[in-house]
Each structure stands twice: as C-alpha cells, then as structure tokens.
Design a protein around this motif. Structure first.
Motif, PDB file in Angstrom:
ATOM      1  N   ASP A 165       6.719 -19.841  61.246  1.00 14.13           N
ATOM      2  CA  ASP A 165       6.807 -20.575  60.009  1.00 14.13           C
ATOM      3  C   ASP A 165       7.937 -20.753  59.531  1.00 14.13           C
ATOM      4  O   ASP A 165       8.104 -21.502  58.420  1.00 14.13           O
ATOM      5  CB  ASP A 165       5.236 -20.602  59.108  1.00 14.13           C
ATOM      6  N   GLY A 166       8.814 -19.888  59.802  1.00 14.42           N
ATOM      7  CA  GLY A 166      10.254 -19.903  58.923  1.00 14.42           C
ATOM      8  C   GLY A 166      10.483 -18.764  58.043  1.00 14.42           C
ATOM      9  O   GLY A 166      11.578 -18.661  57.419  1.00 14.42           O
ATOM     10  N   ALA A 190       9.386 -23.618  50.408  1.00 15.40           N
ATOM     11  CA  ALA A 190       8.834 -24.324  51.471  1.00 15.40           C
ATOM     12  C   ALA A 190       9.884 -25.218  52.603  1.00 15.40           C
ATOM     13  O   ALA A 190       9.815 -24.974  53.774  1.00 15.40           O
ATOM     14  CB  ALA A 190       7.781 -25.327  51.039  1.00 15.40           C
ATOM     15  N   ASP A 191      10.703 -25.702  51.500  1.00 16.45           N
ATOM     16  CA  ASP A 191      12.010 -26.374  52.387  1.00 16.45           C
ATOM     17  C   ASP A 191      12.799 -25.545  53.208  1.00 16.45           C
ATOM     18  O   ASP A 191      13.214 -26.008  54.424  1.00 16.45           O
ATOM     19  CB  ASP A 191      12.872 -27.254  51.400  1.00 16.45           C
ATOM     20  N   LYS A 193      11.946 -22.550  54.507  1.00 11.10           N
ATOM     21  CA  LYS A 193      11.199 -22.093  55.652  1.00 11.10           C
ATOM     22  C   LYS A 193      11.183 -23.300  56.855  1.00 11.10           C
ATOM     23  O   LYS A 193      11.353 -22.906  57.943  1.00 11.10           O
ATOM     24  CB  LYS A 193       9.958 -21.900  55.172  1.00 11.10           C
ATOM     25  N   GLN A 194      10.953 -24.593  56.321  1.00 14.13           N
ATOM     26  CA  GLN A 194      10.751 -25.804  57.357  1.00 14.13           C
ATOM     27  C   GLN A 194      12.187 -25.823  57.893  1.00 14.13           C
ATOM     28  O   GLN A 194      12.171 -25.969  59.233  1.00 14.13           O
ATOM     29  CB  GLN A 194      10.395 -26.955  56.575  1.00 14.13           C
ATOM     30  N   GLN A 195      13.195 -25.974  57.408  1.00 14.10           N
ATOM     31  CA  GLN A 195      14.498 -26.019  57.866  1.00 14.10           C
ATOM     32  C   GLN A 195      14.794 -24.915  58.861  1.00 14.10           C
ATOM     33  O   GLN A 195      15.463 -25.097  60.009  1.00 14.10           O
ATOM     34  CB  GLN A 195      15.526 -26.002  56.903  1.00 14.10           C
ATOM     35  N   ASP A 198      12.769 -25.508  61.876  1.00 17.59           N
ATOM     36  CA  ASP A 198      13.340 -26.594  62.989  1.00 17.59           C
ATOM     37  C   ASP A 198      14.617 -26.108  63.697  1.00 17.59           C
ATOM     38  O   ASP A 198      14.745 -26.502  65.011  1.00 17.59           O
ATOM     39  CB  ASP A 198      13.718 -27.932  61.930  1.00 17.59           C
TER      40      ASP A 198
END
Length: 269
Positions: A165-166, A190-191, A193-195, A198
């Motif tokens: 999940d980063g 959260a941003d 982790k998402q980056q 990806d």
C-alpha cells in the motif's frame, strides 16, 4: 843640486793593478748575487698562472657537481611530496574510511531488510556511518530495536522497504554483523503512500537488474540504490558506485522500465 822626481818601481805598479782588478771582480760578483736573490724572491711572491684549460676543467667539474646536487635534491623532494592521487577531499576520505569496514554487501543488506516487511519491496538503501539518531530508542512512531546498535560512526545500511500500500518501513542493518538493530514506520500521508505504490507497479526492473547495469558501466562497490524520478518524470533506479582506486562516487541512473542508462555522474569531491 837639482831635485830629481823618482818614478815608482814596476813591482809597485803591478800590485796596484792587481788590487784594482780584485775590487772590480768583487763588485761584479756582488751584483750577480743581488740579481739572483731578487729573481728568487719574485718567484716566491708571484702567484702561479692558471691556464685556460685548467680553468675550464675546474668550471666543468663544479658545474657537474652542482647539477648532480640539484638533481639529487629535486629527486628527494619529489619522493617526499605526496602525489595528487594521495590528496583526498573530505567526502573521499569518509568513503575510504567507511567502505572497507562494511562486511555486508548491499544485496545481503537488502534481503535482510525486505524480510522485515511482509510482501515488501526495497525502495531505498544507503551505506552510511551510524548516527546518534539511529541508535536512539525514541521516535514517532516508536522504533523497535531487536538487536544492540553498532557504535556511533560504525557502518550501517539504512534501508527503506515499502509495503504493497506504499507504507514505508525504515530498517537499519548493521553493516558488519548483518543484523537488524532498528525498525520504524515512516510518517506519511495518503498521497505519499499512493504515489509510491504507483511507482512500484511501474518499475519492471528490479534493484538487482539495475545494479548489474550500473556496475557493468562503472566498476566499484555499491553504496546506494534508490527508486526515484528525474526532472522528466522518468522512473529510474539511482545506483551509487564507489571506486576503491580513487574513492570517487559514480551515480548511474538506470531506467526502471527498460534497464537503459539515462545518466552517469562522477562525484570527485
């Protein structure tokens, strides 16, 4: 009676002549002795005349001696002076002191760190001196310290391993014993982790593949691997390689999607 003037007898005349000759002879002898004495004194007081050949020979000998002395002095000076390759910058000196002490290679440290995070993937790894912060038991979130920390200044591998999940976990590995001495979850939003999640999906090249490409290009000891993006937003593995010949660090950027070299930079500082 008339007076008669008498002539001196012949014997007396002969004596007078003999005496006159003796006087002349003695005067001549005295003059000759005086001349010889003057010549002798002049010979003693007049310095010997040096011929041009002797002067040239003496000059050549002195010049050769001076040249030889100067050459010997220069040679001694050159031997004592350090060569440019022996003069290191502060960063080069730090690498020279740190790299040989690390007994655990980058790939062993990476394997150890990844095992600490289920389904984790390496995103950053760096060889560095152990800091006071790395040996502290405080932090937020609170770190776990499964093994004693190495002494301050000793080599350690600071790894960052991302969960699917980063979420990034910092894992500190002793570069001598190979044991994990500190783990801690990084503070992310959260941003972030998402980056990172990806990026990991797009990175089809593994760290091991990127390191092989980099070390084929630049020989040396790997001291860092990081998943990153350049200004053109190309996803890449940045690999640091230190040469033990001159202690320069070469950073090779390898495309994380196709394995091609994007950039090579040598840090001679």
């Amino acid at each position: 009676m008339s007076s008669v003037r008498r002539l001196p007898p012949l014997r007396s005349m002969a004596v007078i002549c003999a005496l006159g000759s003796s006087v002349l002879l003695m005067t001549g002898c005295t003059s000759a002795d005086t001349t010889r004495s003057s010549v002798a004194e002049a010979a003693q007081t007049t310095p010997p005349t040096t011929s041009p050949t002797d002067t040239a020979s003496a000059t050549d000998t002195a010049s050769a001696t001076d040249t030889a002395s100067a050459t010997d002095t220069a040679s001694a000076t050159d031997t004592a002076s350090p060569s440019p390759s022996e003069t290191l910058t502060d960063d080069q000196s730090e690498r020279k002191a740190l790299v040989p002490k690390a007994k655990v290679t980058w790939d062993k440290a990476a394997d150890t760190a990844v095992k600490e995070v289920p389904e984790g993937k390496l995103v950053d790894l760096e060889l560095k001196p152990t800091s006071a912060e790395a040996t502290a038991s405080t932090g937020s979130p609170s770190p776990s310290m499964p093994n004693p920390a190495p002494s301050q200044g000793a080599p350690e591998w600071e790894a960052k391993v991302a969960a699917p999940d980063g979420t990034v976990h910092r894992i500190d590995v002793d570069a001598v014993s190979g044991k994990v001495f500190r783990t801690q979850v990084e503070d992310q939003d959260a941003d972030d982790k998402q980056q990172l999640a990806d990026r990991l999906k797009k990175a089809t090249q593994t760290p091991e593949q990127a390191v092989k490409v980099a070390t084929d290009k630049s020989k040396g000891t790997v001291t860092g691997v990081e998943l990153d993006e350049n200004d053109s937003r190309q996803l890449l593995w940045s690999v640091d390689v230190v040469s033990t010949d001159n202690w320069n660090k070469t950073t090779v950027d390898v495309d994380a999607t196709n394995g091609k070299i994007l950039r090579e930079d040598v840090d001679r500082d």
